[in-house]
Enzyme design. Structure first.
Site, mmCIF file in Angstrom:
data_model
loop_
_atom_site.group_PDB
_atom_site.id
_atom_site.type_symbol
_atom_site.label_atom_id
_atom_site.label_comp_id
_atom_site.label_asym_id
_atom_site.label_seq_id
_atom_site.Cartn_x
_atom_site.Cartn_y
_atom_site.Cartn_z
ATOM 1 N N ASP A 296 0.873 -1.174 0.000
ATOM 2 C CA ASP A 296 0.000 0.000 0.000
ATOM 3 C C ASP A 296 0.912 1.227 0.000
ATOM 4 O O ASP A 296 1.872 1.289 0.754
ATOM 5 C CB ASP A 296 -0.886 -0.008 1.241
ATOM 6 C CG ASP A 296 -1.790 1.210 1.279
ATOM 7 O OD1 ASP A 296 -2.373 1.537 0.241
ATOM 8 O OD2 ASP A 296 -1.891 1.821 2.351
ATOM 9 N N THR A 298 0.482 4.560 0.788
ATOM 10 C CA THR A 298 0.497 5.432 1.961
ATOM 11 C C THR A 298 0.941 4.657 3.191
ATOM 12 O O THR A 298 0.373 3.619 3.520
ATOM 13 C CB THR A 298 -0.895 6.039 2.195
ATOM 14 O OG1 THR A 298 -1.328 6.685 1.003
ATOM 15 C CG2 THR A 298 -0.852 7.040 3.329
ATOM 16 N N ASP A 538 -1.130 -0.195 6.491
ATOM 17 C CA ASP A 538 -1.293 0.398 7.818
ATOM 18 C C ASP A 538 -2.698 0.917 8.057
ATOM 19 O O ASP A 538 -3.052 1.273 9.172
ATOM 20 C CB ASP A 538 -0.301 1.541 8.032
ATOM 21 C CG ASP A 538 -0.581 2.735 7.121
ATOM 22 O OD1 ASP A 538 -1.324 2.581 6.136
ATOM 23 O OD2 ASP A 538 -0.053 3.828 7.401
#
Length: 782
Positions: A296, A298, A538
């Site tokens: 991912d 970000t 996250d």
């Protein structure tokens, strides 16, 4: 006014009644489980019985194998307890603390300190740690898929139930705890399945298969040996029992399971020093086998924070720039738990006072926008949306081209638009009036490029899958020199059928506008093509994919839900820690494969020797003390060092096949050569009244052959590996030259002819081992 929660007195009363959420967070096995797993094994039972037999018939030096087992078991327990201590301490560091209202003040408390009736606040990414009823809800959407299998988030209203184990995907609120401790739903599930053993371990499964077959081989061989030594040879019963024990003990690869546990445990300790929490031990091995890692953007390639770099008013905007700034500030104030993008806007435009928020629509990864309604006349009142331009605007809108140009430079772009419809209207995004583009700069992680380069060098494909605009994600990936970043793919155009999606994923490297459910589908599609997939993330939008991936890796600063489902948590939030985890896994796999070959070579030649003894009706060549000496010098001590050595070999599948391909022929060669030397020595020393002369010749032969097997397994050579082999050889020479050690181990070489014959037989066997090793390496490449 919000509910103030319990008072300190009420909390104390509930604690006194035992109404506390006292379910322990288990990051590892209990001390009792560790001791039991290391002591109560089938092979310890076999060795223990044989050790007791030797204590009865004597002498004690023939029972040395029993003390070796005790020492090995103690080492295994100590190392696993050490790993447990590391795991538990890191788990405490990484454990999230829910926010609980008490005496009207919200404060974080440990999960185990929550009591019945507590009011617990919720925000995006928070996990519900106990069961309860919703007390307050502000667009509260909860994902219960980990419990019910239902993928769609559930909109919660006051009075609705909340199940522990679910997590918030959008909005916020609070709920009252109605079930705590072992009565909670998630706790009941945990009673049925421990988190410690969820990850599949090919090493442990393979070793279990090997041990099962070894057990079945031992039974008939041992029976035949007992009959041979007690009946056919008509020995003194004590001597017959000693010889029988000597034949059975080396069949047991007793140290193999121990060294596997020790290698995993030391890996956990090493990674713990790097602030990496391995929540399930075999996950170290799993990540080493990964050939696709899904990232991912970000929080993984970029840092969590962002900065507003520019505010661009669009033509025909329904508000001037000062008004737009105040609207953005008010939007920030309307969300009590802003995400990284909204936090950057709050930091840039803090002056949002004076606007009363009458309704809000929290950000959701699925819809890609948030919104708020404000009271008051003029351009600042009404309904406002903030989100992805390509979601809020129709195709072909002029503002989209401007946003695409900014995305191509790696910038993140949000559109502020005024909505004509109410926020609760499902068609709220229709007929919006674009007002301004908010341009955000993302902070690249300094270590991301090196980590991506490491994976590329290790032939591990990296796939960036993000909810952001595909062009923007591709630009960020291109800055990090990720192959394939120049052709990003919009996930909304991906086929829904699994095979077609898998083919598209194999071709591409960067995917944008991916929904949480699509992330999960993408992981499944890659797995359907035989890939071993790791997923890093996250945010709450990564939870489903993390759960389904072979290995889930969460950032320590990420949401509680991601940390709960991941097998590995990077507490230092450093993507650069992943190569260390891969390296540890490869060290464990490569080294255990090496030492397993040593152990199973011994098992094979021990079974062969026992069969030959039964068929030829001769005494078993060795006493238990001889094989204890040989096992210690050619397997036990070297295996311990080899199992913990650095190893950068790529992890390969088919553990059992790779071990047995050389262990079987090597064992057959060693057993055949040793038995030939034994028969020659029996014939040569037939008229010599020296007890054990033929056994000494056979022991010399088997030691030299086993040492050569060790020399092959220790390759490629380094100075310490060469020193290890030479040290073992020197130790055996010391035993042969020291009188009291000769007597202790019942070893004495008589004359020169037979000892040199034994050396010659061992040399021929060594040549055969070399040819076999080279043939096996060509025929069955790793």
């Amino acid at each position: 006014m919000s509910h103030p929660g319990l008072t300190a007195r009420e909390v104390a009363e509930r604690v006194a009644r035992g109404e506390v959420n006292d379910v322990p967070v288990r990051s590892s096995r209990s001390t009792r489980d560790i001791v039991r797993a290391n002591v109560l094994t089938r092979f310890n039972a076999i060795i223990g019985v044989l050790f007791l037999i030797i204590l009865v018939v004597g002498p004690l030096q023939d029972g040395l194998f029993g003390f070796v087992i005790i020492a090995n078991t103690a080492i295994g327990i100590v190392q696993e307890l050490r790993a447990k201590k590391t795991l538990d301490s890191l788990a405490v560091i990484g454990e999230a603390k829910p926010t609980v209202r008490r005496d009207g003040t919200p404060a974080p408390v440990a999960t185990g300190e929550i009591v019945l009736g507590d009011v617990i606040e919720l925000g995006p990414g928070d996990k519900c740690v106990v069961d309860g009823d919703v007390l307050e809800a502000d667009g509260l959407e909860i994902d219960e898929s980990l419990l019910t299998g239902e993928a769609d988030p559930v909109l919660k209203r006051p009075g609705d139930p909340v199940m522990s184990g679910s997590f918030v995907v959008a909005g916020g609120g609070a709920f009252t705890a109605t079930k705590v401790g072992r009565e909670a739903y998630a706790a009941q599930l945990a009673e049925e399945a421990s988190r410690f053993t969820l990850v599949h371990s090919e090493l442990r499964t393979g070793i279990s298969v090997i041990l099962k077959y070894v057990t079945w081989m031992m039974i008939p061989t041992a029976l035949g040996l007992i009959v041979s030594q007690l009946v056919i040879e008509d020995h003194d019963w004590r001597e017959a029992v000693r010889r029988m024990v000597a034949g059975i003990v080396p069949m047991v690869p007793e140290g193999l399971v121990l060294l596997t546990s020790v290698a995993f445990a030391i890996g956990v300790v090493r990674l713990g020093r790097r602030q990496c929490l391995v929540q399930e031990l075999p996950a170290i091995e799993g990540l080493a086998r990964v050939d696709v890692v899904c990232l991912d953007k970000t929080g993984t390639l970029t840092e969590g924070g962002m900065d507003v770099s520019e505010l661009r008013l669009l033509p025909d905007a329904p508000a001037d720039e000062p008004s737009v700034r105040r609207v953005l500030g008010a939007l920030g104030e309307s969300d009590p738990r802003p995400n990284a993008s909204l936090q950057a806007i709050i930091d840039a435009y803090p002056d949002g006072t004076g606007r009363r928020c009458t309704a809000s629509l929290p950000f959701s990864s699925a819809r890609k926008y948030s919104g708020a309604s404000f009271d008051g006349p003029g351009t600042q009142g009404g309904n406002w949306l903030l989100g992805a331009p390509d979601v809020l605007l129709p195709s072909g809108a002029a503002a989209l081209a401007e946003a695409d140009d900014l995305n191509a430079r790696g910038l993140r772009v949000l559109l502020l638009a005024r909505a004509s419809r109410e926020l609760g209207d499902p068609r709220v995004t229709e007929d919006v009036h674009p007002t301004a583009l908010v341009v955000l700069e993302q902070r690249l992680r300094s270590d991301a490029a090196d980590t991506l380069r490491y994976f590329a060098e290790q032939d591990v494909s990296a796939k960036v899958i993000s909810g952001d605009n595909a062009v923007s994600v591709g630009a960020v990936a291109a800055q990090l020199a990720l192959p394939g970043a120049e052709t990003p793919v919009d996930a909304r155009r991906l086929p829904g059928e699994r095979d077609a999606m898998a083919r598209a994923l194999d071709r591409g490297a960067v995917f944008g506008r991916v929904t949480p459910q699509q992330k999960r589908d993408m992981v499944g599609a890659l797995q359907s093509r035989g890939h071993t997939v790791a997923m890093t993330g996250d945010g709450v939008n990564d939870v489903l994919a993390l759960k389904d991936a072979d290995i889930g890796v969460a950032m320590g600063s990420g949401s509680e839900a991601t940390r709960a489902v991941a097998q590995i948590v990077l507490l230092n939030n450093s993507f650069a820690t992943l190569p260390s985890v891969v390296a540890e896994g490869r060290r464990v796999i490569g080294n255990i494969t090496r030492v397993a070959t040593l152990f199973l070579t011994k098992t094979v030649y021990s079974v062969l020797l026992a069969v030959l003894v039964v068929c030829t009706r001769v005494p078993y060549p060795f006493l238990p003390r001889h094989l204890t000496l040989l096992s210690t010098l050619t397997i036990g001590v070297p295996a311990f060092f080899l199992a913990l050595a650095p190893n950068r070999e790529r992890a390969q599948p088919h553990f059992v096949r790779r071990v047995m391909r050389y262990a079987v022929p090597a064992g057959l060669i060693a057993g055949t050569a040793t038995f030939a030397a034994y028969l020659l020595a029996r014939h040569y020393y037939a008229g010599v009244d020296v007890l054990g002369a033929e056994t000494s010749a056979a022991t010399l032969t088997l030691f030299l052959i086993s040492l050569w097997v060790l020399a092959i397994i220790a390759r490629p050579y380094t100075w310490w590996r060469v020193a290890l082999v030479l040290t073992m050889a020197a130790a055996f020479v010391i035993v042969l030259l020291t009188p009291w050690l000769q007597r202790f181990f019942a070893l004495k070489l008589i004359g020169t002819t037979m000892p040199w014959t034994a050396v010659a037989i061992a040399a021929v066997a060594a040549i055969a081992l070399e040819f076999t090793w080279r043939w096996v390496s060509r025929r069955f490449p790793a």
